[in-house]
Write a protein that holds these residues in place. Structure first.
Motif, PDB file in Angstrom:
ATOM      1  N   SER A   1      -7.760   1.827   9.288  1.00  0.00           N
ATOM      2  CA  SER A   1      -7.028   0.714   8.689  1.00  0.00           C
ATOM      3  C   SER A   1      -5.620   1.136   8.347  1.00  0.00           C
ATOM      4  CB  SER A   1      -7.752   0.256   7.424  1.00  0.00           C
ATOM      5  OG  SER A   1      -7.082  -0.833   6.828  1.00  0.00           O
ATOM      6  N   ALA A   2      -4.669   0.278   8.689  1.00  0.00           N
ATOM      7  CA  ALA A   2      -3.290   0.515   8.277  1.00  0.00           C
ATOM      8  C   ALA A   2      -3.174   0.155   6.801  1.00  0.00           C
ATOM      9  CB  ALA A   2      -2.346  -0.342   9.117  1.00  0.00           C
ATOM     10  N   LEU A   3      -2.599   1.047   6.019  1.00  0.00           N
ATOM     11  CA  LEU A   3      -2.493   0.810   4.571  1.00  0.00           C
ATOM     12  C   LEU A   3      -1.759  -0.494   4.290  1.00  0.00           C
ATOM     13  CD1 LEU A   3      -2.890   1.762   1.666  1.00  0.00           C
ATOM     14  CD2 LEU A   3      -0.743   3.038   1.874  1.00  0.00           C
ATOM     15  N   SER A   4      -0.678  -0.751   5.014  1.00  0.00           N
ATOM     16  CA  SER A   4       0.088  -1.970   4.763  1.00  0.00           C
ATOM     17  C   SER A   4      -0.755  -3.216   5.033  1.00  0.00           C
ATOM     18  CB  SER A   4       1.361  -2.003   5.626  1.00  0.00           C
ATOM     19  OG  SER A   4       1.034  -1.945   7.000  1.00  0.00           O
ATOM     20  N   ASP A   5      -1.668  -3.145   6.028  1.00  0.00           N
ATOM     21  CA  ASP A   5      -2.539  -4.286   6.317  1.00  0.00           C
ATOM     22  C   ASP A   5      -3.555  -4.475   5.198  1.00  0.00           C
ATOM     23  OD1 ASP A   5      -3.301  -6.368   8.287  1.00  0.00           O
ATOM     24  OD2 ASP A   5      -5.196  -5.284   8.320  1.00  0.00           O
ATOM     25  N   ASP A   6      -4.093  -3.361   4.669  1.00  0.00           N
ATOM     26  CA  ASP A   6      -5.000  -3.456   3.527  1.00  0.00           C
ATOM     27  C   ASP A   6      -4.314  -4.136   2.345  1.00  0.00           C
ATOM     28  OD1 ASP A   6      -7.095  -2.233   4.789  1.00  0.00           O
ATOM     29  OD2 ASP A   6      -6.663  -0.244   4.009  1.00  0.00           O
TER      30      ASP A   6
ATOM     31  N   THR B   1       0.839   8.195  -4.710  1.00  0.00           N
ATOM     32  CA  THR B   1       0.289   8.339  -3.352  1.00  0.00           C
ATOM     33  C   THR B   1       0.530   7.074  -2.543  1.00  0.00           C
ATOM     34  OG1 THR B   1      -1.434   9.790  -4.208  1.00  0.00           O
ATOM     35  CG2 THR B   1      -1.805   8.848  -2.034  1.00  0.00           C
ATOM     36  N   LEU B   2       0.306   5.916  -3.185  1.00  0.00           N
ATOM     37  CA  LEU B   2       0.567   4.637  -2.525  1.00  0.00           C
ATOM     38  C   LEU B   2       2.021   4.558  -2.072  1.00  0.00           C
ATOM     39  CD1 LEU B   2      -0.386   1.697  -1.841  1.00  0.00           C
ATOM     40  CD2 LEU B   2       0.446   1.056  -4.102  1.00  0.00           C
ATOM     41  N   SER B   3       2.955   4.896  -2.958  1.00  0.00           N
ATOM     42  CA  SER B   3       4.379   4.831  -2.620  1.00  0.00           C
ATOM     43  C   SER B   3       4.732   5.780  -1.487  1.00  0.00           C
ATOM     44  CB  SER B   3       5.222   5.166  -3.855  1.00  0.00           C
ATOM     45  OG  SER B   3       5.004   4.233  -4.880  1.00  0.00           O
ATOM     46  N   ARG B   4       4.168   6.980  -1.542  1.00  0.00           N
ATOM     47  CA  ARG B   4       4.475   7.981  -0.514  1.00  0.00           C
ATOM     48  C   ARG B   4       3.981   7.527   0.859  1.00  0.00           C
ATOM     49  NH1 ARG B   4       2.322  11.788  -2.908  1.00  0.00           N
ATOM     50  NH2 ARG B   4       0.324  11.948  -1.797  1.00  0.00           N
ATOM     51  N   ARG B   5       2.750   7.005   0.904  1.00  0.00           N
ATOM     52  CA  ARG B   5       2.198   6.570   2.195  1.00  0.00           C
ATOM     53  C   ARG B   5       2.932   5.350   2.739  1.00  0.00           C
ATOM     54  NH1 ARG B   5      -4.206   6.329   2.119  1.00  0.00           N
ATOM     55  NH2 ARG B   5      -3.711   5.594   4.238  1.00  0.00           N
TER      56      ARG B   5
ATOM     57  N   GLY C   1       8.205  -0.733   1.877  1.00  0.00           N
ATOM     58  CA  GLY C   1       7.818  -0.543   0.490  1.00  0.00           C
ATOM     59  C   GLY C   1       6.901  -1.634  -0.024  1.00  0.00           C
ATOM     60  N   TYR C   2       6.314  -1.381  -1.198  1.00  0.00           N
ATOM     61  CA  TYR C   2       5.371  -2.331  -1.786  1.00  0.00           C
ATOM     62  C   TYR C   2       6.043  -3.665  -2.087  1.00  0.00           C
ATOM     63  CZ  TYR C   2       2.046  -4.461  -4.949  1.00  0.00           C
ATOM     64  OH  TYR C   2       1.175  -5.347  -5.530  1.00  0.00           O
ATOM     65  N   ARG C   3       7.254  -3.627  -2.631  1.00  0.00           N
ATOM     66  CA  ARG C   3       7.916  -4.889  -2.981  1.00  0.00           C
ATOM     67  C   ARG C   3       8.205  -5.709  -1.734  1.00  0.00           C
ATOM     68  NH1 ARG C   3      13.082  -5.099  -6.888  1.00  0.00           N
ATOM     69  NH2 ARG C   3      11.474  -4.534  -8.391  1.00  0.00           N
ATOM     70  N   ALA C   4       8.590  -5.048  -0.658  1.00  0.00           N
ATOM     71  CA  ALA C   4       8.866  -5.781   0.579  1.00  0.00           C
ATOM     72  C   ALA C   4       7.608  -6.454   1.113  1.00  0.00           C
ATOM     73  CB  ALA C   4       9.445  -4.840   1.633  1.00  0.00           C
ATOM     74  N   ILE C   5       6.460  -5.752   1.040  1.00  0.00           N
ATOM     75  CA  ILE C   5       5.201  -6.355   1.495  1.00  0.00           C
ATOM     76  C   ILE C   5       4.820  -7.517   0.585  1.00  0.00           C
ATOM     77  CG2 ILE C   5       2.735  -5.946   1.821  1.00  0.00           C
ATOM     78  CD1 ILE C   5       3.405  -3.074   2.569  1.00  0.00           C
ATOM     79  N   THR C   6       4.994  -7.339  -0.716  1.00  0.00           N
ATOM     80  CA  THR C   6       4.689  -8.418  -1.661  1.00  0.00           C
ATOM     81  C   THR C   6       5.539  -9.647  -1.374  1.00  0.00           C
ATOM     82  OG1 THR C   6       4.158  -6.788  -3.364  1.00  0.00           O
ATOM     83  CG2 THR C   6       4.559  -9.030  -4.104  1.00  0.00           C
TER      84      THR C   6
END
Length: 368
Positions: free
Chosen positions: A262-267, A296-300, A307-312
């Motif tokens: 699984s791709a983390l960004s897809d999860d 760890t989330l940020s690093r991956r 980044g997380y904000r961009a995915i959000t």
């Protein structure tokens, strides 16, 4: 709330490591990966007979959507979720039927859900079956995500599209809830009915097809596609369930999930799509759900280039687009659902994402 990063979208259809032609099937098994954004045909296999019911030769419509008609000979073949959206848009136009997606879902059965549908048949209770669907649908569909929530004596089964730039999200929602109700009736008996059904689409001129299929009140212009039913139904024991078959299916599905990876960004997209409108979704919350440290989330994610904000923001923009295009939900309600304290903050964010205000974008009738 501050939203300073504009979503980055890649609207091309591809899988990791090699290009995939839309005109050829992808073979998927324990040794192959189902790429994010792809689905097994499954329920969509019913598009061809649904078109024939209107006297329309399906092959020409399927080719116009960029797909090989031979793909539809086998429900285990795989297509991009975006291509399904394009195909449904064409089907609605050719048939002049605004509830075409509902007709496709009506024709489908619990076996249209493939191995997951068979696992549902051999689950001990309806609750186990629905939870099996929620937990495992990703082996067959990585363009949308189901969820189950129990509030007091009420159960809510929801289904949400989470792929960027998804066309015909309303048709996909219609079909998904239609086959979900078929599956629940297969497990509980043909006389089973939901309490009500919520759909994220404008009120159709003809509501009768919805009432006839769901046999329950249908509420339109909702934020999410939901089947509402009594929580006590989750305890219903499924007749004919075989524990040995269930164990074999569970083992096989775990093998597929393990090989698929699984791709983390897809999860994260899947989690955000079902939680963004109802729960807190900070990076800390998501990291906790994924059983990893926030750093760890940020690093991956940094390694994946997003980044997380961009995915959000990507998911926020996708939900906003679907609601603006497919429903008449007021801007203030959309803003609140997406976590904005004021409609003006949502308007500023939407302008950054699209270059237009939500009102202007809705007025131009962009595709959903």
């Amino acid at each position: 709330m501050t939203d300073d990063i504009r979503p980055a979208f890649d609207d091309t259809d591809k899988s990791p490591g090699r290009p995939i032609s839309l005109s050829s099937p992808i073979l998927v098994g324990p040794e192959r990966t189902l790429p994010p954004g792809y689905i097994h045909l499954g329920v969509a296999k019913e598009i061809s007979p649904a078109l024939r019911d209107f006297g329309i030769y399906p092959d020409s419509v399927i080719r116009e959507a960029g797909l090989d008609p031979h793909l539809f000979d086998d429900g285990t073949n795989v297509i991009p979720h975006a291509a399904l959206g394009r195909l449904l848009t064409l089907c609605v136009a050719r048939t002049n039927c605004p509830h075409f997606g509902l007709l496709v879902g009506q024709r489908a059965t619990i076996l249209s859900l493939g191995m997951v549908g068979r696992l549902m048949q051999h689950s001990e209770t309806l609750g186990d079956a629905v939870r099996a669907l929620v937990s495992n649908l990703s082996i067959q569909n990585r363009g949308a995500v189901p969820s189950l929530t129990v509030i007091g004596d009420t159960a809510l089964f929801a289904f949400s599209v989470y792929q960027p730039e998804a066309e015909s999200a309303d048709q996909i929602s219609d079909g998904s809830l239609a086959v979900s109700v078929n599956a629940l009736r297969a497990l509980c008996g043909a006389g089973w009915n939901p309490v009500e059904v919520l759909l994220p689409r404008t009120v159709p001129a003809d509501q009768e097809p919805y009432r006839l299929h769901f046999r329950a009140p249908v509420r339109f212009n909702q934020e999410t596609a939901v089947v509402v039913f009594p929580a006590r139904d989750l305890d219903h024991r499924i007749a004919g369930a075989d524990p040995m078959v269930r164990a074999l299916l569970e083992e096989r599905i775990q093998q597929i999930k393990g090989a698929q990876g699984s791709a983390l960004s897809d999860d994260i997209r899947r989690l955000l799509r079902i939680r963004l409108t109802s729960k807190r979704c900070s990076a800390d919350d998501i990291a906790d759900l994924l059983a990893m440290h926030r750093r760890t989330l940020s690093r991956r994610l940094k390694g994946s280039g997003m980044g997380y904000r961009a995915i959000t923001n990507e998911i926020r923009f996708e939900i906003a687009r679907q609601l603006l295009h497919d429903t008449e939900v007021p801007l203030g309600q959309i803003a609140a659902a997406l976590g904005y304290s004021e409609a003006s903050a949502f308007t500023r964010a939407f302008r950054r994402w699209s270059g237009q205000t939500p009102t202007a974008w809705r007025g131009e009738g962009h595709p959903g």
